[in-house]
Scaffold this active site. Structure first.
Site, mmCIF file in Angstrom:
data_model
loop_
_atom_site.group_PDB
_atom_site.id
_atom_site.type_symbol
_atom_site.label_atom_id
_atom_site.label_comp_id
_atom_site.label_asym_id
_atom_site.label_seq_id
_atom_site.Cartn_x
_atom_site.Cartn_y
_atom_site.Cartn_z
ATOM 1 N NE ARG A 16 -3.918 0.178 0.762
ATOM 2 C CZ ARG A 16 -5.065 0.000 1.412
ATOM 3 N NH1 ARG A 16 -5.424 -1.192 1.801
ATOM 4 N NH2 ARG A 16 -5.867 1.008 1.660
ATOM 5 C CE1 TYR A 94 -3.815 -5.755 2.082
ATOM 6 C CE2 TYR A 94 -6.171 -5.327 1.855
ATOM 7 C CZ TYR A 94 -4.987 -5.194 2.564
ATOM 8 O OH TYR A 94 -4.980 -4.506 3.745
ATOM 9 C CG LEU A 383 5.140 1.006 15.138
ATOM 10 C CD1 LEU A 383 5.090 1.800 13.841
ATOM 11 C CD2 LEU A 383 6.602 0.889 15.590
ATOM 12 C CB VAL A 384 -0.021 1.480 19.840
ATOM 13 C CG1 VAL A 384 -0.814 2.047 20.997
ATOM 14 C CG2 VAL A 384 -0.772 1.698 18.527
ATOM 15 C CG ASP A 505 39.822 -30.505 -1.683
ATOM 16 O OD1 ASP A 505 39.949 -31.553 -1.027
ATOM 17 O OD2 ASP A 505 38.740 -29.876 -1.783
ATOM 18 C CE1 TYR A 506 37.646 -36.847 -7.053
ATOM 19 C CE2 TYR A 506 36.287 -37.251 -5.109
ATOM 20 C CZ TYR A 506 36.531 -37.416 -6.461
ATOM 21 O OH TYR A 506 35.658 -38.146 -7.222
HETATM 22 C C1 GDG Z 1 2.306 -3.592 11.467
HETATM 23 C C2 GDG Z 1 2.610 -4.775 12.397
HETATM 24 C C3 GDG Z 1 4.404 -3.410 13.457
HETATM 25 C C4 GDG Z 1 -3.687 3.606 15.138
HETATM 26 N N1 GDG Z 1 -4.881 4.130 15.361
HETATM 27 C C5 GDG Z 1 -4.847 5.415 14.980
HETATM 28 C C6 GDG Z 1 -3.586 5.688 14.510
HETATM 29 N N2 GDG Z 1 -2.888 4.545 14.613
HETATM 30 C C7 GDG Z 1 -1.478 4.372 14.233
HETATM 31 C C8 GDG Z 1 -0.640 4.246 15.469
HETATM 32 C C9 GDG Z 1 0.527 3.403 14.987
HETATM 33 C C10 GDG Z 1 -0.101 2.570 13.881
HETATM 34 O O1 GDG Z 1 -1.325 3.163 13.526
HETATM 35 C C11 GDG Z 1 -0.362 1.145 14.307
HETATM 36 O O2 GDG Z 1 0.859 0.486 14.315
HETATM 37 P P1 GDG Z 1 1.130 -0.903 15.047
HETATM 38 O O3 GDG Z 1 2.579 -1.130 15.060
HETATM 39 O O4 GDG Z 1 0.582 -0.807 16.420
HETATM 40 O O5 GDG Z 1 0.314 -2.034 14.267
HETATM 41 P P2 GDG Z 1 0.032 -2.525 12.716
HETATM 42 O O6 GDG Z 1 -0.780 -1.544 11.986
HETATM 43 O O7 GDG Z 1 -0.559 -3.873 12.840
HETATM 44 O O8 GDG Z 1 1.455 -2.598 12.017
HETATM 45 C C12 GDG Z 1 3.156 -4.258 13.722
HETATM 46 C C13 GDG Z 1 4.148 -2.363 12.408
HETATM 47 O O9 GDG Z 1 3.581 -2.914 11.229
HETATM 48 C C14 GDG Z 1 5.426 -1.624 12.034
HETATM 49 O O10 GDG Z 1 6.379 -2.485 11.537
HETATM 50 O O11 GDG Z 1 4.750 -2.759 14.672
HETATM 51 O O12 GDG Z 1 3.492 -5.339 14.546
HETATM 52 O O13 GDG Z 1 1.435 -5.556 12.625
HETATM 53 O O14 GDG Z 1 1.524 4.203 14.462
HETATM 54 O O15 GDG Z 1 -0.274 5.520 15.887
HETATM 55 N N3 GDG Z 1 -3.224 6.898 14.052
HETATM 56 C C15 GDG Z 1 -4.164 7.876 14.066
HETATM 57 N N4 GDG Z 1 -5.425 7.647 14.477
HETATM 58 C C16 GDG Z 1 -5.796 6.441 14.940
HETATM 59 O O16 GDG Z 1 -6.969 6.267 15.306
HETATM 60 N N5 GDG Z 1 -3.831 9.096 13.652
#
Ligand code: GDG
Length: 742
Positions: A16, A94, A383-384, A505-506
Site C-alpha cells: 500500500r 490482498y 508501535l502504539v 583437493d578432491y
Molecule cells: C504492522 C505490524 C508493526 C492507530 N490508530 C490510529 C492511529 N494509529 C497508528 C498508530 C501506529 C499505527 O497506527 C499502528 O501500528 P502498530 O505497530 O501498532 O500495528 P500494525 O498496523 O498492525 O502494524 C506491527 C508495524 O507494522 C510496524 O512495523 O509494529 O506489529 O502488525 O503508528 O499511531 N493513528 C491515528 N489515528 C488512529 O486512530 N492518527
C-alpha cells in the site's frame, strides 16, 4: 529536516501507498492511511530527498479507470507511484493469499489459515506487476527497499533482471517458528523470493532465528553469524527493531492545542483513571481477550469500580473480510455486556470508539492515559506502545505489554504479561495502579531515552547503511574472484613452465560435494581431464584429500598421479604409499567412546574409522541438532585432544579427529620442497585446505572454490568453474602427445 540515508536514491516498495485513494461521485479523495508501516516508513520517507514510494493506492483499476491519469498526477506531487490492481487481483492477492494465508499463519493462527493455489498464483502475478513497476520507475543504481509480507517474491524477481541491484527487504510482522512456517505449501518459493535481497531485516532476533532456521531446513543453506551465501552472493539477515518519530510525539504532546484537548478529555472522564487500548481491528490484537481481562479485573478488584475507565479505540481495518465483520460485532456485544453489567448511572466502564481518531487527539490520549493496555496475542512490533511512552511528557503512566509482541524485547521496564493468562493481565492492571510513583517514572524515563536514541531515522539509516556495507563486502569478494585477466596470466605462466605442481583437493574442488560421500566418485569428464594434465611433461599432479587411501587408490591408482590421503597421514609419491612414521592409533580407544555417545544421542550420525583418524559425520541428522552436537563435541574433545596432541577439525558436516601434525599443509610441503617449480597452483574448498594455502610460496596461484573466508588469493564459485579453468590450461599448453577427447 532531511535525513540523508544514502547517497543513492532510495525506492520504497510496499503493497500500500501511505495514502488511500477513493472516488466519490467522480471526485478523487486522497486520505492518509492508518497502520504501523505507514506511520513508521511514512515519517522516514518524508525526511528523504528524492525518494520514491511505489505501492497500490487502495482503489481498484476498475474504480479508478477514467480518473487514472488524474490520480497518477495527484500522487506524483508526493513522489508516490501507484501500481493499479484489478478487483480480482485485490480479492485474490490482498484479501486472499496475504490476509487469509500469510497474515494468520505468520501470527500463529494456523487454524484460521486458508490454503489456495489460485490465490497464490495471484500473489505471484501481483509480485510480478510490482517488479515491472520497479523496472520502469527505478534505476539499477537505486537502493530498492521492499517492505512486508505482501511482496516476499519481489526481491528475487528484481534480482533476476538486475543481478547487481541493492535490494533490502524488511518484514513488519513476525516470522514464525519453523514448525508453523513449514505448513505453508509454497514455503520454498517464499524463502527463495526473500533470499533475492542483499539485506533481510526483522523486528527481533527471535524472528531472525526463525527465518534462518527455516532457510537451513527448507532451502538447505547454513548461515554464519546471520550471513548466507545465496548463489555466490553473500547476504545478511539481522534484526532492526523499528523505532518511531520520537520527537514528533514528544513535541506534539507539549503543544498547547494538544494540552487543551487532553484537558477536555480528562474533564469528560471526570477524574477517572484512564486505561488506554488502541489497535486496528484484528484478531491478532487480542481485543476480545483484553475485554475478558478487564472484566476479570473489575470482578477481582471491585475497589476500582467508578474510579477507572477503559478507553478502547478500534480502528477499522480489512472490513471486506467476513471474519473481521464478525469480530467487530462480537467486540461490540462484549463491550455492551460489560457496560450493562458493571456500569452505573454516573459511570461507564468502557468508552468504545470504532473509528480512526485525529493525530492530536491520539497524542493527547497517550499523554493522559494512566495505563496503556497493549496485549496483542501476536504482534511483529507494536508501535502504539512506543508512541505511548514517547508522548509521556511528565513521565507518569504504566505500559502493560504482551510478551508475544516484538516491542516487549525493548520494553523490559514495562509490565510484561502473557495475554492468554487473564489472571496475570488483570493483576498487572491492578499493580499498575498501586505501583510506587518513583518506580513508574524511572521505568518511563529509561524507555523514553532508549526510544529517543533509536528512533525511526536511526532505524532507517542503520538498515540502509548495512545494505551498502553488504554491497561493499560483495564487491570485495568479487575483487578476489578470478578475473579473465588473472586467468590469462595464470595460463601464460603455466604454458611457459617446465615444472608445474598442481595441488588439488578432491571433494568440492574437482567434483561436486555430495550428500553421501560415497556418491562422489570421479566421473568420466574428470578422469579425462586428469589424464590430459598428466600427459604433459613437467606436470606433477597431486590429489590432496581427506579421504582414506584405499578409496583414492581405487579411483586413481591406475593414473600416474601423486596422492595425499587422510589429510596427510599417507602420501603416495612416485607410485609408493608411505605413512607418516610418527603416526599411531593409541589415542583411538580414548576418543571412540566419546564419539559413540554422540552417535547414540544424535540420530543419523555415524563414525567413520579411517586408518589414522576418526570422523563423526552428521550430514544425515536433523540439521540444527547436528550442528549443535558438533559444537558440543568439539568442546568435549578440547581437553582430551589437547592432551593427546590431537586436533578436532570441522569439515562439511563432519568433525574429524587426528594428530595435530597431520594436515594438508605439512603433507603438501613435502612436494613443494622436492624441486624448484616454476609454476604452483593449489585449489581447495574447505577449511582443511587453508593449511595447504598457508605453505605455498608467494608467487603461487592459490584458488578457493566457493565463497567462505580464505587465505587463498583468488576464488572461483564452484567446481565447474574450476574444471573450466583446467580445460583452458590443457587446451593452451602444447600437448606432448595427442590430447584425449572430452
Ligand atoms: C504492522 C505490524 C508493526 C492507530 N490508530 C490510529 C492511529 N494509529 C497508528 C498508530 C501506529 C499505527 O497506527 C499502528 O501500528 P502498530 O505497530 O501498532 O500495528 P500494525 O498496523 O498492525 O502494524 C506491527 C508495524 O507494522 C510496524 O512495523 O509494529 O506489529 O502488525 O503508528 O499511531 N493513528 C491515528 N489515528 C488512529 O486512530 N492518527
Amino acid at each position: 529536516m532531511y535525513h540523508n540515508l544514502s547517497k543513492k536514491r532510495v525506492i520504497i516498495v510496499s503493497n500500500r501507498l501511505p495514502v488511500n485513494v477513493s472516488r466519490i461521485e467522480g471526485n478523487i479523495k486522497i486520505k492518509q492511511s492508518v497502520g504501523g508501516l505507514t506511520t513508521g516508513v511514512g515519517a522516514l520517507f518524508k525526511s528523504m530527498e528524492n525518494s520514491v514510494w511505489i505501492g497500490w493506492p487502495g482503489i481498484s483499476s476498475e474504480k479508478a479507470s477514467a480518473s487514472k491519469t488524474n490520480i497518477i498526477s495527484e500522487l506524483d506531487k508526493s513522489n508516490y507511484k501507484p501500481v493499479f490492481l484489478k478487483k480480482t487481483a485485490v480479492d485474490n492477492f490482498y484479501y486472499g493469499f496475504c490476509n487469509r494465508t500469510i497474515w494468520p499463519l505468520f501470527h500463529y493462527f494456523a487454524r484460521y489459515t486458508e490454503y489456495s493455489e489460485r490465490q497464490f498464483e495471484s500473489f505471484r502475478r501481483v509480485n510480478e506487476l510490482f517488479a515491472e513497476a520497479v523496472f520502469s520507475i527505478a534505476d539499477k543504481n537505486d537502493v530498492i527497499w521492499v517492505h512486508d509480507y505482501h511482496l516476499m517474491l519481489l526481491p528475487s524477481l528484481i534480482r533476476k533482471k538486475w543481478p547487481e541491484a541493492s535490494i533490502g527487504f524488511f518484514l513488519h510482522i513476525p516470522f514464525p517458528a519453523y514448525e508453523i512456517f513449514r505448513l505453508l505449501p509454497q514455503r520454498r518459493e517464499i524463502l527463495k523470493g526473500i533470499l533475492g535481497a542483499d539485506l533481510i531485516g526483522f523486528h527481533t532476533y527471535d524472528y531472525v532465528n526463525h527465518f534462518l532456521d527455516s532457510v537451513r531446513r527448507i532451502v538447505g543453506l547454513e548461515n554464519r553469524l546471520g550471513q548466507l551465501l545465496v548463489e555466490n552472493r553473500l547476504i545478511k539477515v539481522d534484526s532492526y527493531p523499528m523505532g518511531i518519530d520520537y520527537d514528533l510525539f514528544n513535541s506534539t504532546a507539549k503543544k498547547p492545542v494538544v494540552k487543551k484537548e487532553a484537558g477536555k478529555i480528562k474533564k469528560r472522564l471526570e477524574g477517572n483513571k484512564i486505561i488506554l487500548s488502541i489497535d486496528r481491528l484484528d484478531y491478532t490484537k487480542g481485543i476480545p481477550e483484553r475485554l475478558r481481562c478487564y472484566e476479570l479485573f473489575m470482578e477481582k478488584y471491585p475497589e476500582f469500580k467508578e474510579k477507572v475507565i477503559l478507553v478502547m479505540i478500534v480502528v477499522p481495518s480489512r472490513v471486506q473480510l467476513k471474519y473481521y465483520q464478525l469480530m467487530k460485532s462480537d467486540i461490540e456485544k462484549y463491550v455492551g455486556k460489560i457496560n450493562g453489567k458493571y456500569g452505573t448511572l454516573k459511570w461507564i466502564p468502557i468508552h468504545y470508539l470504532y473509528r480512526s481518531i485525529p493525530f492530536n487527539m491520539l497524542v493527547a490520549l497517550y499523554n493522559i492515559a494512566d495505563v496503556a493496555l497493549i496485549t496483542p496475542l501476536r504482534d511483529g512490533m507494536n508501535l502504539v506502545a512506543k508512541e505511548y511512552i514517547a508522548s509521556k511528557t511528565d513521565n507518569t503512566g504504566v505500559l502493560i505489554c504482551s510478551e508475544t509482541a516484538g516491542v516487549s524485547k525493548e520494553a523490559g521496564e514495562s509490565l510484561i504479561v502473557n495475554p492468554n493468562n487473564i489472571n496475570d493481565v488483570a493483576d498487572a492492571i491492578k499493580n499498575a495502579f498501586v505501583m510506587n510513583e518513583e518506580d513508574k517514572k524511572n521505568a518511563i524515563d529509561v524507555m523514553k531515552r532508549r526510544l529517543k536514541r533509536f528512533d525511526i531515522y536511526k532505524w532507517g539509516s542503520e538498515f540502509v547503511n548495512d545494505l551498502s556495507k553488504i554491497k561493499r563486502h560483495q564487491s570485495h569478494m568479487r575483487a578476489k574472484q578470478m578475473t579473465d585477466l588473472v586467468k590469462t596470466q595464470l595460463i601464460k605462466r603455466y604454458s611457459s613452465s617446465d615444472a608445474a605442481l598442481l595441488l588439488l583437493d578432491y571433494d568440492g574442488t574437482l567434483v561436486e560435494l555430495k550428500e553421501k560421500p560415497d556418491r562422489a566418485s570421479p566421473d568420466n569428464e574428470l578422469m579425462v581431464l586428469l589424464k590430459n594434465l598428466l600427459s604433459r611433461k613437467g606436470n606433477t599432479v597431486v590429489v590432496v584429500s581427506g579421504r582414506d587411501r584405499s578409496t583414492l587408490e581405487k579411483w586413481f591408482g591406475t593414473l600416474n598421479i601423486q596422492m595425499i590421503a587422510e589429510h596427510g597421514a599417507f602420501i603416495k609419491s612416485d607410485g609408493i604409499w608411505e605413512k607418516d612414521p610418527r603416526l599411531d592409533n593409541s589415542w583411538k580407544k580414548e576418543v571412540l567412546p566419546l564419539l559413540e555417545q554422540y552417535v547414540d544421542r544424535t540420530t543419523g550420525s555415524f563414525i567413520e574409522e579411517k586408518e589414522f583418524s576418526l570422523a563423526w559425520h552428521y550430514r544425515m541428522t536433523d540439521v540444527k541438532l547436528g550442528s549443535i552436537r558438533a559444537r558440543e563435541l568439539k568442546g568435549a574433545l578440547f581437553n582430551l585432544a589437547g592432551n593427546l596432541g590431537l586436533s578436532a577439525i570441522s569439515g562439511n558436516k563432519v568433525v574429524e579427529i587426528k594428530y595435530n601434525f597431520v594436515n594438508k599443509g605439512n603433507a603438501s610441503f613435502k612436494f613443494i620442497k622436492k624441486k624448484k617449480w616454476d609454476f604452483i597452483m593449489a585449489a581447495g574448498d574447505d577449511v582443511t585446505d587453508e593449511d595447504l594455502f598457508s605453505v605455498l610460496p608467494d608467487d603461487s596461484f592459490s584458488i578457493k572454490i566457493g565463497y567462505d573466508a580464505t587465505k587463498a588469493v583468488y576464488r572461483i564459485g564452484s567446481y565447474k568453474g574450476f574444471r573450466d579453468l583446467l580445460k583452458e590450461m590443457i587446451e593452451l599448453r602444447k600437448p606432448q602427445s595427442k590430447l584425449s577427447e572430452f
